[in-house]
Design a protein around this motif. Structure first.
Motif, mmCIF file in Angstrom:
data_model
loop_
_atom_site.group_PDB
_atom_site.id
_atom_site.type_symbol
_atom_site.label_atom_id
_atom_site.label_comp_id
_atom_site.label_asym_id
_atom_site.label_seq_id
_atom_site.Cartn_x
_atom_site.Cartn_y
_atom_site.Cartn_z
ATOM 1 N N TYR A 1 5.786 3.991 0.541
ATOM 2 C CA TYR A 1 5.335 2.763 -0.104
ATOM 3 C C TYR A 1 5.661 1.579 0.795
ATOM 4 N N TYR A 2 4.726 0.649 0.898
ATOM 5 C CA TYR A 2 4.943 -0.627 1.568
ATOM 6 C C TYR A 2 4.675 -1.702 0.524
ATOM 7 N N LEU A 3 5.666 -2.553 0.277
ATOM 8 C CA LEU A 3 5.534 -3.578 -0.752
ATOM 9 C C LEU A 3 5.858 -4.939 -0.148
ATOM 10 N N GLN B 1 9.907 -1.078 2.695
ATOM 11 C CA GLN B 1 9.385 0.238 3.030
ATOM 12 C C GLN B 1 10.262 1.260 2.330
ATOM 13 N N TRP C 1 13.712 8.176 -4.527
ATOM 14 C CA TRP C 1 13.290 7.060 -3.682
ATOM 15 C C TRP C 1 14.376 6.744 -2.672
ATOM 16 N N GLN D 1 5.535 10.417 0.060
ATOM 17 C CA GLN D 1 4.724 9.208 0.148
ATOM 18 C C GLN D 1 5.577 8.090 0.737
ATOM 19 N N ASN E 1 0.822 -1.203 0.000
ATOM 20 C CA ASN E 1 0.000 0.000 0.000
ATOM 21 C C ASN E 1 0.854 1.250 0.000
ATOM 22 N N LEU E 2 0.180 2.383 -0.076
ATOM 23 C CA LEU E 2 0.826 3.680 -0.211
ATOM 24 C C LEU E 2 0.169 4.650 0.748
ATOM 25 N N HIS E 3 0.987 5.436 1.466
ATOM 26 C CA HIS E 3 0.474 6.462 2.365
ATOM 27 C C HIS E 3 1.111 7.795 2.004
ATOM 28 N N LEU F 1 5.477 -3.256 -8.699
ATOM 29 C CA LEU F 1 4.571 -2.290 -9.297
ATOM 30 C C LEU F 1 4.705 -2.345 -10.811
#
Length: 82
Positions: free
Chosen positions: A18-20, A81, A38, A16, A3-5, A26
């Motif tokens: 990212y949790y992968l 993360q 990043w 942002q 997900n992304l916050h 992606l």
């Protein structure tokens, strides 16, 4: 997958997180009007940036210029993360 916050935004920036999940990736992306920076917080990231494929560990980063095709992948066994 993950997900992304979003947690910060201004006129010319956006932050942002990212949790992968392990094994997730992606889709290939390209942005005409923005570049990205990043930074890996935890886990291992496999990144395609233009014609380069790189692997980053925690506290390592990469710059993605606008118009570069790029993709993020988690090849590790722990959540990523970024």
């Amino acid at each position: 997958m993950g997900n992304l916050h979003g947690f910060g935004r201004g006129i010319q920036f956006q932050n942002q997180m990212y949790y992968l999940n392990p094994g997730a990736k992606l889709s290939m992306q390209m942005h005409k009007h923005r570049s990205e920076h990043w930074v890996v917080v935890s886990g291992t990231a496999k990144i395609i940036n233009g014609t380069q494929e790189i692997q980053l560990e925690p506290n390592q980063s990469t710059y993605i210029p606008k118009t570069h095709r790029h993709r993020l992948e988690n090849p590790g066994k722990l959540p990523l993360q970024l």
